[in-house]
Design an enzyme around this catalytic site. Structure first.
Site, PDB file in Angstrom:
ATOM      1  N   SER A 113      42.406  68.757 -93.444  1.00 44.19           N
ATOM      2  CA  SER A 113      42.048  67.676 -94.341  1.00 44.19           C
ATOM      3  C   SER A 113      42.741  67.628 -95.849  1.00 44.19           C
ATOM      4  CB  SER A 113      40.282  67.672 -94.432  1.00 44.19           C
ATOM      5  OG  SER A 113      39.786  66.825 -94.958  1.00 44.19           O
ATOM      6  N   HIS A 114      41.579  68.336 -96.842  1.00 45.54           N
ATOM      7  CA  HIS A 114      41.912  68.218 -98.160  1.00 45.54           C
ATOM      8  C   HIS A 114      42.793  69.680 -98.499  1.00 45.54           C
ATOM      9  CE1 HIS A 114      38.138  70.174 -97.607  1.00 45.54           C
ATOM     10  NE2 HIS A 114      38.418  70.911 -98.646  1.00 45.54           N
ATOM     11  N   ASP A 277      42.116  61.629 -99.229  1.00 46.23           N
ATOM     12  CA  ASP A 277      42.541  62.976 -98.909  1.00 46.23           C
ATOM     13  C   ASP A 277      43.692  62.910 -97.639  1.00 46.23           C
ATOM     14  OD1 ASP A 277      41.026  62.563 -96.645  1.00 46.23           O
ATOM     15  OD2 ASP A 277      39.995  64.526 -96.542  1.00 46.23           O
ATOM     16  N   ASP A 279      43.519  63.733 -94.707  1.00 44.54           N
ATOM     17  CA  ASP A 279      43.344  62.917 -93.131  1.00 44.54           C
ATOM     18  C   ASP A 279      42.616  61.684 -93.351  1.00 44.54           C
ATOM     19  OD1 ASP A 279      40.938  64.326 -93.936  1.00 44.54           O
ATOM     20  OD2 ASP A 279      40.213  64.412 -91.906  1.00 44.54           O
ATOM     21  N   ASP A 281      39.835  60.685 -94.711  1.00 40.09           N
ATOM     22  CA  ASP A 281      38.236  60.420 -94.696  1.00 40.09           C
ATOM     23  C   ASP A 281      37.602  60.584 -95.905  1.00 40.09           C
ATOM     24  OD1 ASP A 281      38.589  63.203 -94.768  1.00 40.09           O
ATOM     25  OD2 ASP A 281      37.542  63.484 -93.109  1.00 40.09           O
ATOM     26  N   ARG A 282      38.252  61.016 -97.338  1.00 43.69           N
ATOM     27  CA  ARG A 282      37.503  61.229 -98.380  1.00 43.69           C
ATOM     28  C   ARG A 282      37.896  60.147 -99.211  1.00 43.69           C
ATOM     29  NH1 ARG A 282      36.556  67.170-100.112  1.00 43.69           N
ATOM     30  NH2 ARG A 282      35.990  68.088 -98.113  1.00 43.69           N
ATOM     31  N   LYS A 376      33.649  59.955 -91.769  1.00 44.09           N
ATOM     32  CA  LYS A 376      33.495  59.380 -93.087  1.00 44.09           C
ATOM     33  C   LYS A 376      34.981  58.705 -93.220  1.00 44.09           C
ATOM     34  CE  LYS A 376      34.916  63.795 -95.250  1.00 44.09           C
ATOM     35  NZ  LYS A 376      34.418  64.911 -94.434  1.00 44.09           N
TER      36      LYS A 376
HETATM   37  C1  VG1 Z   1      33.829  70.579 -97.152  1.00 49.65           C
HETATM   38  C2  VG1 Z   1      32.589  69.598 -97.753  1.00 49.65           C
HETATM   39  C3  VG1 Z   1      31.693  68.765 -96.735  1.00 49.65           C
HETATM   40  C4  VG1 Z   1      32.663  67.997 -95.609  1.00 49.65           C
HETATM   41  C5  VG1 Z   1      33.796  69.321 -95.059  1.00 49.65           C
HETATM   42  C6  VG1 Z   1      34.818  68.493 -94.378  1.00 49.65           C
HETATM   43  O1  VG1 Z   1      32.785  71.568 -96.254  1.00 49.65           O
HETATM   44  O2  VG1 Z   1      31.635  70.369 -98.479  1.00 49.65           O
HETATM   45  O3  VG1 Z   1      30.953  68.136 -97.333  1.00 49.65           O
HETATM   46  O4  VG1 Z   1      32.036  67.652 -94.691  1.00 49.65           O
HETATM   47  O5  VG1 Z   1      34.402  69.876 -96.217  1.00 49.65           O
HETATM   48  O6  VG1 Z   1      35.548  67.576 -95.035  1.00 49.65           O
HETATM   49  P1  VG1 Z   1      32.632  73.176 -96.748  1.00 49.65           P
HETATM   50  O7  VG1 Z   1      31.988  73.808 -95.827  1.00 49.65           O
HETATM   51  O8  VG1 Z   1      33.817  73.512 -97.129  1.00 49.65           O
HETATM   52  O9  VG1 Z   1      31.850  72.874 -97.975  1.00 49.65           O
HETATM   53  V1  VG1 Z   1      37.128  67.355 -94.805  1.00 49.65           V
HETATM   54  O10 VG1 Z   1      37.580  65.782 -95.686  1.00 49.65           O
HETATM   55  O11 VG1 Z   1      37.828  68.634 -95.397  1.00 49.65           O
HETATM   56  O12 VG1 Z   1      37.164  67.058 -93.093  1.00 49.65           O
HETATM   57 CO    CO Z   2      39.365  65.151 -94.859  1.00 44.21          CO
END
Ligand code: VG1
Ligand code: CO
Length: 543
Positions: A113-114, A277, A279, A281-282, A376
């Site tokens: 992801s990010h 981001d 992937d 989804d953000r 998302k």
């Molecule tokens: C983080 C965010 C959470 C989100 C998750 C995955 O998790 O706080 O809101 O759903 O990333 O997003 P954490 O446990 O690090 O707080 V993504 O766009 O990384 O798939």
């Molecule tokens: Co993501």
């Protein structure tokens, strides 16, 4: 077909976190590491014999190699069909949509992801189930159990597939379809939104900048925003996915999307700015001179969604993760619809969406989505904003001002303390929780504690209970603090501190978030004895 026994025994620590398994890329590249996790996933779901899967990723380093391995493993495990995005690319919401549209049994998404990408950065893998959403906790728990007892995995010795060529392929008995990653998703967006209205907005001179951050959304945004909707050429920047995201963090927030932020705050700013981001989804939403917090964005979308065709009949309800501000609750209350507070992570929204209890969901971490998929969806949020802007013919700043005047403003910020030694972070959390019984009525930096608890979620659909989902403290005067440890980091612990201060409709809405949150921030630092635990009080990232 080859059956490989594991020489080294099971790998430790293959426990899925908030969103799949994330580790350093080099860890995933250790011989057998990815294979054991994938085989454990297959074992946890009763095998994949005769099943169909969607497979794709965000294009980061090791994406293509991982997909080749997974395809050979799926074939050796008897899968019937794998649908793969061309070049190995598929955004997370596009995978979710394909699982639903093609009625596959599930899908695998290669992404951290990010988190940054590259051989010395992060890699990840996530399993989604047949509703298109992330595997629920019951499934991730069995996956982890399997990783502890795995002794062998199955893999075909077939040659690699040409991932770059759209077409039909075969490994043993398994059929592989390499498809265009964008077209099904783009068609879905056209179904949901008033594309003619948005086209009219752009042809009337409306300008925007979308920063794809060198990640997977580039091809989607270019096709939809520029080619279909007529945004000026060059509206989408950093649109070619790169293995290391151009060396940056593909994290759409004011810190990592600074170039976009600077442009949006400059005199030459376009009308609208957005970013997505790794992937896809953000989303980050910025108006000319105005940053919209993700929590506010969810509330504004909830209040205005009926202006887009897909939501014209109104919403069934709105769900938000617990640390997300209460702004969307106020909208739900006014609309007389359901509102839910869930733990962090999209997997907790799946049941509510499947049961028709909610239509929109959102998280403070820049995730917003609806019942159109079970993830998302970054570009979806951007298009819903554009649809609303096209109907209301107002600036983002004016829409936000009107919103606050009606519902009040939830000042909000999240502070991340990264790479904290795990023991220190655990001790801070444990000592805070140990004080909870005695906290009510105590005063910290001028704020009186009303309640303090550890959040447990009781899923209203399947009755499951998830404990320890974050510590929350509410104060008199509308302030709230939440503390939790990240479940997506790959180095030590990341402590997240979420700060919120409500200011009613009549109050002053023109403060900076920093000023409005100064008291609640000071209260948290004092109450947790933060400096003595982690040696600092300044976060690495404040969003
Ligand atoms: C983080 C965010 C959470 C989100 C998750 C995955 O998790 O706080 O809101 O759903 O990333 O997003 P954490 O446990 O690090 O707080 V993504 O766009 O990384 O798939
Ligand atoms: Co993501």
């Amino acid at each position: 077909m080859t059956l490989s026994s594991i020489q080294k025994g099971p790998f430790e620590g293959q426990k899925p976190g908030t969103s799949g398994l994330r580790k350093k890329t080099r860890v995933f590249m250790e011989p057998g590491y990815l294979e054991c996790f994938v085989q454990s996933t297959f074992n946890a779901i009763g095998g994949v014999a005769g099943k169909s899967l969607v497979i794709g990723g965000d294009g980061r380093f090791y994406n293509d190699k991982a997909i080749q391995i997974i395809l050979k493993m799926a074939a050796a495990n008897g899968a019937a069909l794998a649908i793969v995005g061309q070049g190995g690319l598929l955004s997370t919401p596009a995978v979710s949509h394909l699982i639903r549209k093609r009625k596959t049994d599930g899908g695998l998404i290669l992404s951290a992801s990010h988190n940054p990408g590259g051989i010395d950065e992060d890699f990840g893998i996530k399993y989604n189930v047949a509703n298109g959403g992330p595997a629920p906790e019951s499934v991730t728990a069995s996956m982890f159990d399997e990783t502890l007892k795995i002794t062998e995995y199955r893999i075909s010795d077939a040659p690699d597939i040409a991932l770059d060529q759209i077409g039909q392929y075969q490994i043993g008995e398994m059929r592989i379809e390499i498809i265009d990653p964008v077209s099904d998703y783009a068609a879905l967006m056209e179904d949901l939104f008033d594309f003619d209205k948005i086209k009219g907005l752009f042809s009337g001179g409306f300008t925007m900048r979308f920063d794809a951050m060198h990640a997977v959304t580039g091809p989607y945004a270019k096709a939809i925003l520029e080619d279909q909707l007529g945004a000026a050429a060059g509206s989408v920047i950093n649109a070619v996915p790169s293995e290391d995201f151009g060396g940056g963090h593909p994290d759409p927030n004011p810190v990592w999307a600074k170039v976009l932020m600077d442009e949006m705050m400059s005199p030459a700013a376009p009308d609208f700015g957005a970013a997505s981001d790794g992937d896809g989804d953000r989303n980050m939403i910025v108006g000319r001179g105005t940053y919209v917090t993700p929590s506010d964005s969810l509330a504004v979308l909830a209040a205005n969604a009926h202006l887009a065709p897909a939501y014209a009949a109104g919403l069934a309800g709105v769900a938000r993760s617990m640390p997300t501000s209460a702004a969307s609750d106020r909208v739900a209350e006014k609309l007389g619809i359901n509102s839910f507070e869930t733990p962090t992570g999209w997997k907790f929204f799946g049941n509510l969406l499947d049961a028709g209890k909610v239509t929109l969901c959102g998280e403070e971490s820049a995730g917003t989505g609806s019942d159109h998929v079970r993830e998302k969806d970054g570009l979806w949020a951007v298009l819903l904003w554009l649809n609303i802007l096209a109907v209301r013919q107002q600036s983002v700043a004016d829409i936000l001002k009107d919103h606050w005047a009606e519902y009040g403003r939830n000042y909000y910020s999240r502070h991340d303390y990264e790479a904290v030694p795990t023991e220190a972070a655990n001790a801070l959390m444990a000592q805070l929780e140990a004080q909870f019984d005695a906290l009510p009525d105590t005063v910290w930096s001028g704020l009186t504690v009303i309640t303090a608890d550890s959040f447990s979620y009781h899923d209203p659909v399947d009755g499951s209970v998830s404990h320890n989902q974050g510590l929350r403290i509410s104060f008199g005067g509308g302030a709230r603090a939440v503390l939790r440890l990240s479940g997506t980091g790959t180095e030590g612990a990341t402590l997240r501190v979420y700060l919120e201060q409500y200011a009613g409709p009549e109050a002053d809405h023109s403060l900076t978030a920093e000023a409005a949150l100064a008291s609640v921030r000071a209260a948290v630092i004092e109450m947790t004895a933060m400096h003595s635990h982690i040696g600092r009080t300044e976060p690495n990232v404040g969003t």
